[in-house]
Design a protein around this motif. Structure first.
Motif, PDB file in Angstrom:
ATOM      1  N   ARG A  37       0.863  -1.177   0.000  1.00 35.47           N
ATOM      2  CA  ARG A  37       0.000   0.000   0.000  1.00 35.47           C
ATOM      3  C   ARG A  37       0.898   1.226   0.000  1.00 35.47           C
ATOM      4  O   ARG A  37       1.699   1.419   0.922  1.00 35.47           O
ATOM      5  CB  ARG A  37      -0.908   0.016   1.219  1.00 35.47           C
ATOM      6  CG  ARG A  37      -1.852  -1.162   1.274  1.00 35.47           C
ATOM      7  CD  ARG A  37      -2.785  -1.140   2.453  1.00 35.47           C
ATOM      8  NE  ARG A  37      -2.088  -0.739   3.681  1.00 35.47           N
ATOM      9  CZ  ARG A  37      -2.697  -0.449   4.813  1.00 35.47           C
ATOM     10  NH1 ARG A  37      -4.007  -0.491   4.899  1.00 35.47           N
ATOM     11  NH2 ARG A  37      -2.007  -0.105   5.885  1.00 35.47           N
ATOM     12  N   CYS A  38       0.762   2.053  -1.013  1.00 37.63           N
ATOM     13  CA  CYS A  38       1.623   3.225  -1.170  1.00 37.63           C
ATOM     14  C   CYS A  38       1.531   4.147   0.044  1.00 37.63           C
ATOM     15  O   CYS A  38       2.518   4.745   0.453  1.00 37.63           O
ATOM     16  CB  CYS A  38       1.266   3.965  -2.453  1.00 37.63           C
ATOM     17  SG  CYS A  38       2.494   5.191  -2.958  1.00 37.63           S
ATOM     18  N   LYS A  39       0.356   4.254   0.638  1.00 38.96           N
ATOM     19  CA  LYS A  39       0.171   5.164   1.776  1.00 38.96           C
ATOM     20  C   LYS A  39       0.989   4.766   2.994  1.00 38.96           C
ATOM     21  O   LYS A  39       1.158   5.565   3.908  1.00 38.96           O
ATOM     22  CB  LYS A  39      -1.301   5.285   2.143  1.00 38.96           C
ATOM     23  CG  LYS A  39      -1.915   4.028   2.706  1.00 38.96           C
ATOM     24  CD  LYS A  39      -3.386   4.264   3.019  1.00 38.96           C
ATOM     25  CE  LYS A  39      -4.039   3.024   3.574  1.00 38.96           C
ATOM     26  NZ  LYS A  39      -5.459   3.285   3.849  1.00 38.96           N
ATOM     27  N   ASP A  40       1.519   3.557   3.020  1.00 39.79           N
ATOM     28  CA  ASP A  40       2.352   3.124   4.144  1.00 39.79           C
ATOM     29  C   ASP A  40       3.772   3.685   4.060  1.00 39.79           C
ATOM     30  O   ASP A  40       4.504   3.674   5.043  1.00 39.79           O
ATOM     31  CB  ASP A  40       2.421   1.596   4.215  1.00 39.79           C
ATOM     32  CG  ASP A  40       1.090   0.977   4.610  1.00 39.79           C
ATOM     33  OD1 ASP A  40       0.245   1.687   5.201  1.00 39.79           O
ATOM     34  OD2 ASP A  40       0.894  -0.217   4.328  1.00 39.79           O
ATOM     35  N   TYR A  41       4.158   4.185   2.882  1.00 37.77           N
ATOM     36  CA  TYR A  41       5.491   4.755   2.715  1.00 37.77           C
ATOM     37  C   TYR A  41       5.463   6.209   3.206  1.00 37.77           C
ATOM     38  O   TYR A  41       4.571   6.973   2.824  1.00 37.77           O
ATOM     39  CB  TYR A  41       5.932   4.709   1.246  1.00 37.77           C
ATOM     40  CG  TYR A  41       7.410   4.938   1.081  1.00 37.77           C
ATOM     41  CD1 TYR A  41       8.294   3.874   1.092  1.00 37.77           C
ATOM     42  CD2 TYR A  41       7.920   6.224   0.941  1.00 37.77           C
ATOM     43  CE1 TYR A  41       9.662   4.077   0.955  1.00 37.77           C
ATOM     44  CE2 TYR A  41       9.281   6.439   0.810  1.00 37.77           C
ATOM     45  CZ  TYR A  41      10.147   5.362   0.812  1.00 37.77           C
ATOM     46  OH  TYR A  41      11.494   5.567   0.691  1.00 37.77           O
ATOM     47  N   PRO A  89      -3.789   6.513  -2.712  1.00 37.64           N
ATOM     48  CA  PRO A  89      -4.647   5.337  -2.580  1.00 37.64           C
ATOM     49  C   PRO A  89      -4.092   4.088  -3.265  1.00 37.64           C
ATOM     50  O   PRO A  89      -4.716   3.026  -3.213  1.00 37.64           O
ATOM     51  CB  PRO A  89      -5.944   5.786  -3.261  1.00 37.64           C
ATOM     52  CG  PRO A  89      -5.470   6.696  -4.347  1.00 37.64           C
ATOM     53  CD  PRO A  89      -4.282   7.429  -3.738  1.00 37.64           C
ATOM     54  N   GLY A  90      -2.917   4.182  -3.892  1.00 32.81           N
ATOM     55  CA  GLY A  90      -2.366   3.051  -4.631  1.00 32.81           C
ATOM     56  C   GLY A  90      -2.133   1.837  -3.744  1.00 32.81           C
ATOM     57  O   GLY A  90      -1.582   1.937  -2.655  1.00 32.81           O
ATOM     58  N   SER A  91      -2.571   0.674  -4.226  1.00 35.48           N
ATOM     59  CA  SER A  91      -2.392  -0.576  -3.512  1.00 35.48           C
ATOM     60  C   SER A  91      -2.237  -1.681  -4.551  1.00 35.48           C
ATOM     61  O   SER A  91      -2.973  -1.706  -5.544  1.00 35.48           O
ATOM     62  CB  SER A  91      -3.604  -0.853  -2.623  1.00 35.48           C
ATOM     63  OG  SER A  91      -3.458  -2.075  -1.948  1.00 35.48           O
ATOM     64  N   PHE A  92      -1.298  -2.585  -4.324  1.00 38.76           N
ATOM     65  CA  PHE A  92      -0.989  -3.599  -5.319  1.00 38.76           C
ATOM     66  C   PHE A  92      -0.873  -4.961  -4.665  1.00 38.76           C
ATOM     67  O   PHE A  92      -0.219  -5.107  -3.635  1.00 38.76           O
ATOM     68  CB  PHE A  92       0.324  -3.255  -6.036  1.00 38.76           C
ATOM     69  CG  PHE A  92       0.314  -1.832  -6.496  1.00 38.76           C
ATOM     70  CD1 PHE A  92      -0.341  -1.484  -7.658  1.00 38.76           C
ATOM     71  CD2 PHE A  92       0.892  -0.835  -5.737  1.00 38.76           C
ATOM     72  CE1 PHE A  92      -0.411  -0.158  -8.057  1.00 38.76           C
ATOM     73  CE2 PHE A  92       0.833   0.484  -6.124  1.00 38.76           C
ATOM     74  CZ  PHE A  92       0.188   0.831  -7.298  1.00 38.76           C
TER      75      PHE A  92
END
Length: 62
Positions: A6-10, A17-20
């Motif tokens: 989850r991009c927001k964790d960086y 909102p990016g999540s992969f």
């Protein structure tokens, strides 16, 4: 098993909102690199080893 990032964790990307999710950690990393380039205007080739290591620590298995 699946892997998710989850991009927001960086740090600094809390609003993203990016999540992969993918089958392998390596595949998730490719998505993260493409996302960094397209969404954040970054050049993944310029990421430091420390930045890459931090991203890898944020990839979770489920």
């Amino acid at each position: 098993m699946a892997y998710t990032y989850r991009c927001k964790d960086y740090p600094g990307n809390e609003a993203c909102p990016g999540s992969f999710t993918a089958e392998t950690e390596a595949e998730v990393m490719k998505h993260v690199e493409l996302h960094g380039k397209v969404a954040h205007g970054e050049d993944p080739d310029q990421w430091s080893p420390e930045d890459r290591q931090h991203v890898k620590k944020l990839i979770r298995s489920s």
